[in-house]
Design a protein around this motif. Structure first.
Motif, PDB file in Angstrom:
ATOM      1  N   SER A  63      52.752  48.406  30.695  1.00 21.50           N
ATOM      2  CA  SER A  63      53.302  48.512  29.672  1.00 21.50           C
ATOM      3  C   SER A  63      53.727  47.441  28.954  1.00 21.50           C
ATOM      4  CB  SER A  63      54.832  49.824  29.211  1.00 21.50           C
ATOM      5  OG  SER A  63      54.746  49.796  30.548  1.00 21.50           O
ATOM      6  N   THR A  64      53.681  46.503  29.361  1.00 21.17           N
ATOM      7  CA  THR A  64      54.627  45.050  28.870  1.00 21.17           C
ATOM      8  C   THR A  64      53.762  43.937  29.084  1.00 21.17           C
ATOM      9  OG1 THR A  64      57.178  46.639  29.491  1.00 21.17           O
ATOM     10  CG2 THR A  64      56.764  43.889  28.793  1.00 21.17           C
ATOM     11  N   LYS A  65      53.874  43.197  27.601  1.00 28.87           N
ATOM     12  CA  LYS A  65      53.010  42.478  27.827  1.00 28.87           C
ATOM     13  C   LYS A  65      54.218  41.845  28.796  1.00 28.87           C
ATOM     14  CE  LYS A  65      52.389  38.141  24.489  1.00 28.87           C
ATOM     15  NZ  LYS A  65      52.244  38.213  23.464  1.00 28.87           N
ATOM     16  N   GLY A  66      53.179  40.894  29.458  1.00 25.23           N
ATOM     17  CA  GLY A  66      53.617  39.424  30.551  1.00 25.23           C
ATOM     18  C   GLY A  66      53.771  39.938  32.381  1.00 25.23           C
ATOM     19  N   ASP A  67      53.595  41.331  32.185  1.00 29.29           N
ATOM     20  CA  ASP A  67      53.093  41.682  33.373  1.00 29.29           C
ATOM     21  C   ASP A  67      52.105  41.446  34.088  1.00 29.29           C
ATOM     22  OD1 ASP A  67      55.831  43.751  33.567  1.00 29.29           O
ATOM     23  OD2 ASP A  67      54.593  45.273  32.875  1.00 29.29           O
ATOM     24  N   ARG A  68      52.861  40.838  35.402  1.00 33.93           N
ATOM     25  CA  ARG A  68      51.370  40.430  36.102  1.00 33.93           C
ATOM     26  C   ARG A  68      50.949  41.486  36.650  1.00 33.93           C
ATOM     27  NH1 ARG A  68      50.718  34.329  36.607  1.00 33.93           N
ATOM     28  NH2 ARG A  68      50.951  33.443  35.168  1.00 33.93           N
ATOM     29  N   PHE A  69      49.634  41.838  37.694  1.00 38.28           N
ATOM     30  CA  PHE A  69      49.161  42.630  38.522  1.00 38.28           C
ATOM     31  C   PHE A  69      47.618  41.960  38.958  1.00 38.28           C
ATOM     32  CE2 PHE A  69      47.741  43.257  34.564  1.00 38.28           C
ATOM     33  CZ  PHE A  69      46.813  43.945  34.616  1.00 38.28           C
ATOM     34  N   SER A  70      47.509  42.524  40.058  1.00 38.29           N
ATOM     35  CA  SER A  70      46.563  42.250  40.456  1.00 38.29           C
ATOM     36  C   SER A  70      45.282  43.184  41.192  1.00 38.29           C
ATOM     37  CB  SER A  70      45.801  40.934  41.870  1.00 38.29           C
ATOM     38  OG  SER A  70      46.505  41.792  42.430  1.00 38.29           O
ATOM     39  N   PHE A  71      44.211  43.224  41.347  1.00 41.85           N
ATOM     40  CA  PHE A  71      42.718  43.999  42.116  1.00 41.85           C
ATOM     41  C   PHE A  71      41.756  43.630  41.900  1.00 41.85           C
ATOM     42  CE2 PHE A  71      42.605  43.605  37.070  1.00 41.85           C
ATOM     43  CZ  PHE A  71      41.084  43.507  36.581  1.00 41.85           C
ATOM     44  N   SER A  72      41.067  44.252  42.640  1.00 44.16           N
ATOM     45  CA  SER A  72      39.185  43.961  42.902  1.00 44.16           C
ATOM     46  C   SER A  72      38.427  44.760  42.255  1.00 44.16           C
ATOM     47  CB  SER A  72      39.619  44.391  44.399  1.00 44.16           C
ATOM     48  OG  SER A  72      37.978  43.586  44.385  1.00 44.16           O
ATOM     49  N   THR A  73      37.320  44.127  41.578  1.00 38.75           N
ATOM     50  CA  THR A  73      36.427  44.645  40.986  1.00 38.75           C
ATOM     51  C   THR A  73      35.213  43.911  40.753  1.00 38.75           C
ATOM     52  OG1 THR A  73      35.835  45.745  39.306  1.00 38.75           O
ATOM     53  CG2 THR A  73      37.185  44.079  38.475  1.00 38.75           C
ATOM     54  N   PHE A  74      34.000  44.901  40.851  1.00 35.39           N
ATOM     55  CA  PHE A  74      32.709  44.196  40.960  1.00 35.39           C
ATOM     56  C   PHE A  74      31.913  43.241  41.858  1.00 35.39           C
ATOM     57  CE2 PHE A  74      33.664  45.448  36.145  1.00 35.39           C
ATOM     58  CZ  PHE A  74      31.770  46.014  36.389  1.00 35.39           C
ATOM     59  N   GLY A  75      32.999  43.113  43.369  1.00 34.59           N
ATOM     60  CA  GLY A  75      32.887  42.581  44.463  1.00 34.59           C
ATOM     61  C   GLY A  75      33.414  41.501  44.313  1.00 34.59           C
ATOM     62  N   PHE A  76      34.265  40.793  43.328  1.00 35.71           N
ATOM     63  CA  PHE A  76      35.522  40.003  43.623  1.00 35.71           C
ATOM     64  C   PHE A  76      36.181  40.382  43.927  1.00 35.71           C
ATOM     65  CE2 PHE A  76      33.020  39.489  39.710  1.00 35.71           C
ATOM     66  CZ  PHE A  76      32.366  37.577  39.664  1.00 35.71           C
ATOM     67  N   PRO A  77      36.956  39.574  45.013  1.00 38.57           N
ATOM     68  CA  PRO A  77      38.635  39.268  45.777  1.00 38.57           C
ATOM     69  C   PRO A  77      39.519  40.157  44.543  1.00 38.57           C
ATOM     70  CG  PRO A  77      37.886  36.809  45.297  1.00 38.57           C
ATOM     71  CD  PRO A  77      37.050  37.807  44.904  1.00 38.57           C
ATOM     72  N   PRO A  78      40.652  40.024  44.942  1.00 41.33           N
ATOM     73  CA  PRO A  78      41.520  41.027  43.825  1.00 41.33           C
ATOM     74  C   PRO A  78      41.609  39.569  42.743  1.00 41.33           C
ATOM     75  CG  PRO A  78      42.042  41.327  46.024  1.00 41.33           C
ATOM     76  CD  PRO A  78      40.614  40.287  46.411  1.00 41.33           C
ATOM     77  N   LEU A  79      41.239  40.180  41.506  1.00 37.78           N
ATOM     78  CA  LEU A  79      41.640  39.003  40.526  1.00 37.78           C
ATOM     79  C   LEU A  79      43.617  39.018  40.342  1.00 37.78           C
ATOM     80  CD1 LEU A  79      38.842  40.237  38.358  1.00 37.78           C
ATOM     81  CD2 LEU A  79      39.053  37.631  39.464  1.00 37.78           C
ATOM     82  N   ASN A  80      43.603  38.027  38.823  1.00 40.68           N
ATOM     83  CA  ASN A  80      45.510  37.470  39.447  1.00 40.68           C
ATOM     84  C   ASN A  80      44.632  38.584  37.351  1.00 40.68           C
ATOM     85  OD1 ASN A  80      46.575  36.972  41.353  1.00 40.68           O
ATOM     86  ND2 ASN A  80      45.253  34.490  40.913  1.00 40.68           N
ATOM     87  N   ALA A  81      45.947  39.022  37.197  1.00 42.15           N
ATOM     88  CA  ALA A  81      45.573  39.726  35.702  1.00 42.15           C
ATOM     89  C   ALA A  81      47.661  39.400  35.256  1.00 42.15           C
ATOM     90  CB  ALA A  81      44.939  40.802  35.714  1.00 42.15           C
TER      91      ALA A  81
END
Length: 168
Positions: A63-81
């Motif tokens: 909900s907040t601009k600038g919040d950082r998170f990560s997740f894995s998708t399409f076989g990639f290791p977790p992506l920083n976001a």
């Protein structure tokens, strides 16, 4: 209808890969869809192509601009976001969610992504859910030529699952 607000470096047609998916669903509103989209704790319940989710320090909601998170998708290791846009829908105004995601690496493995969403009510009583993503890097260029297109199919599954869970 509204459109995605693209940062210049991610404009469709200028990157290595681009996909666009959209659905219109009756008997559903943007206000019903929005919480299921922005709450990362819900994602795995309706989208099979996501795992290893690490939410922002502030909680599971993007909900907040600038919040950082990560997740894995399409076989990639977790992506920083990082959230670049998060505006809840309001009467006459679409909900907007966008993030930049990346995978550090060399020329063969580095990946950069801009993934944006629009959720808006239409004049005819349906909700429109649009997601578009641009990608930069060799892994993106390889995905762009893969058939059937995994990004197009995966994001369609995400949209369909989001609509399904939002109707419950």
């Amino acid at each position: 209808m509204s459109s995605i607000i693209w940062p210049k470096q991610y404009l469709p047609g200028t990157t290595d890969n681009f996909v666009s998916n959209e659905i219109f669903v009756t008997n559903l509103t943007a206000a019903q869809v929005w919480p299921n989209l922005v709450d990362m704790a819900c994602w795995e319940s309706y989208y099979d192509n996501v795992s290893q989710i690490t939410p922002p320090a502030s909680g599971t909601t993007l909900s907040t601009k600038g919040d950082r998170f990560s997740f894995s998708t399409f076989g990639f290791p977790p992506l920083n976001a990082e959230v670049w846009e998060s505006v809840a829908p309001a009467p006459g105004s679409p909900g907007r969610l966008a993030w930049r995601a990346w995978q550090d690496g060399d020329a063969e493995t580095a990946l950069e992504v801009y993934h944006a969403w629009l959720v808006e009510d239409t004049e005819w009583g349906a909700v429109r859910i649009l997601t578009q993503e641009t990608q930069i890097g060799k892994p993106a260029a390889q995905l762009a030529t893969t058939r059937p297109n995994p990004m197009l199919l995966g994001h369609q599954d995400w949209l369909n699952g989001l609509a399904r869970i939002s109707k419950q």
